[in-house]
Motif scaffolding. Structure first.
Motif, PDB file in Angstrom:
ATOM      1  N   LEU A  66      34.283  41.876  46.120  1.00  0.00           N
ATOM      2  CA  LEU A  66      36.103  41.747  45.370  1.00  0.00           C
ATOM      3  C   LEU A  66      36.234  41.108  44.758  1.00  0.00           C
ATOM      4  O   LEU A  66      36.998  42.165  43.946  1.00  0.00           O
ATOM      5  CB  LEU A  66      36.588  41.695  47.069  1.00  0.00           C
ATOM      6  CG  LEU A  66      36.840  42.260  48.457  1.00  0.00           C
ATOM      7  CD1 LEU A  66      37.794  41.578  49.221  1.00  0.00           C
ATOM      8  CD2 LEU A  66      37.403  43.643  47.860  1.00  0.00           C
ATOM      9  N   TYR A  67      35.249  40.408  44.042  1.00  0.00           N
ATOM     10  CA  TYR A  67      35.113  39.595  43.013  1.00  0.00           C
ATOM     11  C   TYR A  67      34.965  40.090  41.998  1.00  0.00           C
ATOM     12  O   TYR A  67      34.961  40.253  40.566  1.00  0.00           O
ATOM     13  CB  TYR A  67      34.498  38.445  43.005  1.00  0.00           C
ATOM     14  CG  TYR A  67      36.473  37.191  43.860  1.00  0.00           C
ATOM     15  CD1 TYR A  67      37.200  37.209  42.836  1.00  0.00           C
ATOM     16  CD2 TYR A  67      36.124  36.297  44.253  1.00  0.00           C
ATOM     17  CE1 TYR A  67      38.731  36.136  43.557  1.00  0.00           C
ATOM     18  CE2 TYR A  67      36.747  35.916  45.094  1.00  0.00           C
ATOM     19  CZ  TYR A  67      38.363  35.347  44.206  1.00  0.00           C
ATOM     20  OH  TYR A  67      39.047  34.860  45.455  1.00  0.00           O
ATOM     21  N   SER A  74      38.952  44.491  34.919  1.00  0.00           N
ATOM     22  CA  SER A  74      39.634  43.535  34.083  1.00  0.00           C
ATOM     23  C   SER A  74      38.993  43.961  32.748  1.00  0.00           C
ATOM     24  O   SER A  74      39.690  43.645  31.641  1.00  0.00           O
ATOM     25  CB  SER A  74      39.524  42.208  34.490  1.00  0.00           C
ATOM     26  OG  SER A  74      38.543  41.580  35.341  1.00  0.00           O
ATOM     27  N   MET A  75      37.550  43.956  33.001  1.00  0.00           N
ATOM     28  CA  MET A  75      36.867  43.811  31.849  1.00  0.00           C
ATOM     29  C   MET A  75      36.704  44.923  30.824  1.00  0.00           C
ATOM     30  O   MET A  75      36.751  44.932  29.674  1.00  0.00           O
ATOM     31  CB  MET A  75      35.391  43.111  31.703  1.00  0.00           C
ATOM     32  CG  MET A  75      35.272  42.062  32.550  1.00  0.00           C
ATOM     33  SD  MET A  75      35.878  40.534  31.005  1.00  0.00           S
ATOM     34  CE  MET A  75      34.021  40.897  29.973  1.00  0.00           C
ATOM     35  N   LYS A  76      37.000  46.095  31.678  1.00  0.00           N
ATOM     36  CA  LYS A  76      36.924  47.332  31.051  1.00  0.00           C
ATOM     37  C   LYS A  76      38.228  47.013  30.040  1.00  0.00           C
ATOM     38  O   LYS A  76      38.513  48.592  28.472  1.00  0.00           O
ATOM     39  CB  LYS A  76      37.357  48.825  31.883  1.00  0.00           C
ATOM     40  CG  LYS A  76      38.576  48.248  32.428  1.00  0.00           C
ATOM     41  CD  LYS A  76      39.407  50.200  33.489  1.00  0.00           C
ATOM     42  CE  LYS A  76      40.083  50.013  34.410  1.00  0.00           C
ATOM     43  NZ  LYS A  76      40.674  50.987  34.746  1.00  0.00           N
ATOM     44  N   GLY A 127      38.277  31.953  42.809  1.00  0.00           N
ATOM     45  CA  GLY A 127      40.241  32.579  42.658  1.00  0.00           C
ATOM     46  C   GLY A 127      40.877  31.701  41.336  1.00  0.00           C
ATOM     47  O   GLY A 127      42.077  32.589  40.783  1.00  0.00           O
ATOM     48  N   ILE A 128      40.440  30.997  41.121  1.00  0.00           N
ATOM     49  CA  ILE A 128      41.657  30.449  40.130  1.00  0.00           C
ATOM     50  C   ILE A 128      40.586  31.164  38.988  1.00  0.00           C
ATOM     51  O   ILE A 128      41.734  31.140  38.366  1.00  0.00           O
ATOM     52  CB  ILE A 128      41.605  28.687  40.287  1.00  0.00           C
ATOM     53  CG1 ILE A 128      41.809  27.986  41.097  1.00  0.00           C
ATOM     54  CG2 ILE A 128      41.729  27.973  38.427  1.00  0.00           C
ATOM     55  CD1 ILE A 128      42.158  26.402  41.577  1.00  0.00           C
ATOM     56  N   PHE A 129      40.209  31.317  38.488  1.00  0.00           N
ATOM     57  CA  PHE A 129      39.245  31.344  37.366  1.00  0.00           C
ATOM     58  C   PHE A 129      39.581  32.665  37.300  1.00  0.00           C
ATOM     59  O   PHE A 129      39.310  33.496  35.759  1.00  0.00           O
ATOM     60  CB  PHE A 129      38.127  30.745  37.518  1.00  0.00           C
ATOM     61  CG  PHE A 129      37.532  29.473  36.601  1.00  0.00           C
ATOM     62  CD1 PHE A 129      37.830  28.635  35.216  1.00  0.00           C
ATOM     63  CD2 PHE A 129      37.291  28.432  37.575  1.00  0.00           C
ATOM     64  CE1 PHE A 129      37.792  28.023  34.277  1.00  0.00           C
ATOM     65  CE2 PHE A 129      37.214  27.258  37.233  1.00  0.00           C
ATOM     66  CZ  PHE A 129      38.027  26.981  36.179  1.00  0.00           C
ATOM     67  N   ASN A 130      39.172  33.403  37.855  1.00  0.00           N
ATOM     68  CA  ASN A 130      39.531  34.344  38.534  1.00  0.00           C
ATOM     69  C   ASN A 130      40.984  34.677  37.890  1.00  0.00           C
ATOM     70  O   ASN A 130      41.382  35.942  37.451  1.00  0.00           O
ATOM     71  CB  ASN A 130      39.424  35.398  39.813  1.00  0.00           C
ATOM     72  CG  ASN A 130      39.237  37.549  39.784  1.00  0.00           C
ATOM     73  OD1 ASN A 130      38.482  37.556  38.848  1.00  0.00           O
ATOM     74  ND2 ASN A 130      40.617  37.302  40.362  1.00  0.00           N
ATOM     75  N   PHE A 131      42.014  34.181  38.430  1.00  0.00           N
ATOM     76  CA  PHE A 131      43.315  34.745  38.218  1.00  0.00           C
ATOM     77  C   PHE A 131      43.656  34.539  36.466  1.00  0.00           C
ATOM     78  O   PHE A 131      44.230  35.100  35.809  1.00  0.00           O
ATOM     79  CB  PHE A 131      44.331  34.334  39.439  1.00  0.00           C
ATOM     80  CG  PHE A 131      45.693  33.768  38.928  1.00  0.00           C
ATOM     81  CD1 PHE A 131      46.509  34.900  39.194  1.00  0.00           C
ATOM     82  CD2 PHE A 131      46.237  32.683  38.012  1.00  0.00           C
ATOM     83  CE1 PHE A 131      47.954  35.114  38.740  1.00  0.00           C
ATOM     84  CE2 PHE A 131      47.645  32.641  37.816  1.00  0.00           C
ATOM     85  CZ  PHE A 131      48.496  33.453  38.333  1.00  0.00           C
ATOM     86  N   TYR A 157      49.296  40.195  41.674  1.00  0.00           N
ATOM     87  CA  TYR A 157      48.903  40.687  42.741  1.00  0.00           C
ATOM     88  C   TYR A 157      48.293  40.343  43.793  1.00  0.00           C
ATOM     89  O   TYR A 157      47.652  39.627  44.760  1.00  0.00           O
ATOM     90  CB  TYR A 157      50.742  41.206  43.973  1.00  0.00           C
ATOM     91  CG  TYR A 157      51.859  41.577  42.864  1.00  0.00           C
ATOM     92  CD1 TYR A 157      52.301  39.812  42.748  1.00  0.00           C
ATOM     93  CD2 TYR A 157      52.406  42.044  43.347  1.00  0.00           C
ATOM     94  CE1 TYR A 157      52.858  39.561  41.969  1.00  0.00           C
ATOM     95  CE2 TYR A 157      53.754  42.275  42.851  1.00  0.00           C
ATOM     96  CZ  TYR A 157      54.078  40.780  42.578  1.00  0.00           C
ATOM     97  OH  TYR A 157      55.666  40.577  41.780  1.00  0.00           O
ATOM     98  N   THR A 158      47.325  40.578  43.436  1.00  0.00           N
ATOM     99  CA  THR A 158      45.579  41.150  43.402  1.00  0.00           C
ATOM    100  C   THR A 158      44.976  39.723  43.478  1.00  0.00           C
ATOM    101  O   THR A 158      44.151  39.440  44.498  1.00  0.00           O
ATOM    102  CB  THR A 158      44.760  42.186  43.214  1.00  0.00           C
ATOM    103  OG1 THR A 158      45.651  43.557  43.659  1.00  0.00           O
ATOM    104  CG2 THR A 158      43.189  42.570  43.692  1.00  0.00           C
ATOM    105  N   ALA A 159      45.110  39.585  42.187  1.00  0.00           N
ATOM    106  CA  ALA A 159      44.076  38.200  42.100  1.00  0.00           C
ATOM    107  C   ALA A 159      44.971  36.803  42.692  1.00  0.00           C
ATOM    108  O   ALA A 159      44.034  35.705  43.180  1.00  0.00           O
ATOM    109  CB  ALA A 159      44.566  38.165  40.237  1.00  0.00           C
TER     110      ALA A 159
END
Length: 204
Positions: A66-67, A74-76, A127-131, A157-159
């Motif tokens: 999922l991550y 997000s990178m796109k 989760g923190i760094f993904n957000f 919201y997903t993050a």
């Protein structure tokens, strides 16, 4: 001093490699029975003994996947990779690389609170760094045509979804350990609701 700009493709390729290696290493935590064990016990007994290992493997694999999908999405939007984005990505990968270890610790001490709390800490770090990564990309690429107000809410919201659930799981582990280990299912339920609401608003 002018901020350095890095090759986006190299950053993405390196990140994909880290994700794929970490996800592959997860299966090693299941453990292959020895020849002696195979000759002593039947197959079902051997597999039954490894149920916690399979649970840990499946949960960790799906969550890491999922991550990876989130990272891919997000990178796109990124047009230029600056130093801040690069280091947010590096710290995200640091916690991704830790997943095989925290999974092994968790399944090895399946009946204990400490290993599960450490596992939740690992996932909370991801989760923190993904957000933070997603928030920075949204701020940096605000003019992107695909980053509509609804899309920004969806990404945010997903993050936050998985991040909050894993923090909650880590806290609940001290009070209701069995509930804490099952609460990850809420990630998929809440994500389904988020996706459904997003599609409804986009179609209005």
């Amino acid at each position: 001093m002018k901020d350095l700009i890095f090759d986006k493709n190299r950053v993405i390729n390196f990140s994909d490699a880290v994700f794929s290696i970490a996800m592959t290493l997860l299966v090693l935590e299941v453990g292959i029975p020895s020849v002696k064990a195979i000759s002593t016990y039947d197959t079902w007994e051997l597999l039954q003994y490894r149920i916690p290992n399979f649970i840990g493997f499946i949960v960790s694999f799906l969550v890491t996947a999922l991550y990876w999908v989130s990272h891919l999405r997000s990178m796109k939007f990124v047009t230029k990779v600056d130093s801040k984005l690069l280091w947010l990505n590096i710290f995200l990968l640091l916690f991704i690389v830790l997943m095989p270890f925290s999974t092994g610790l968790y399944v090895g001490g399946f009946d204990y609170v400490g290993p599960f709390v450490f596992y939740c800490f690992n996932l909370t770090g991801i989760g923190i760094f993904n957000f933070l990564l997603i928030s920075y990309i949204i701020k940096k690429e605000k003019g992107h045509p695909e980053l509509t107000p609804h899309a920004i809410k969806w990404y945010t919201y997903t993050a936050l979804n998985a991040l909050i659930i894993w923090i909650l799981a880590g806290v609940l582990a001290f009070i209701l350990p069995l509930v804490a280990k099952m609460i990850f299912i809420l990630i998929f339920i809440i994500q389904f609701i988020i996706n459904r609401n997003y599609r409804i608003k986009e179609n209005k």
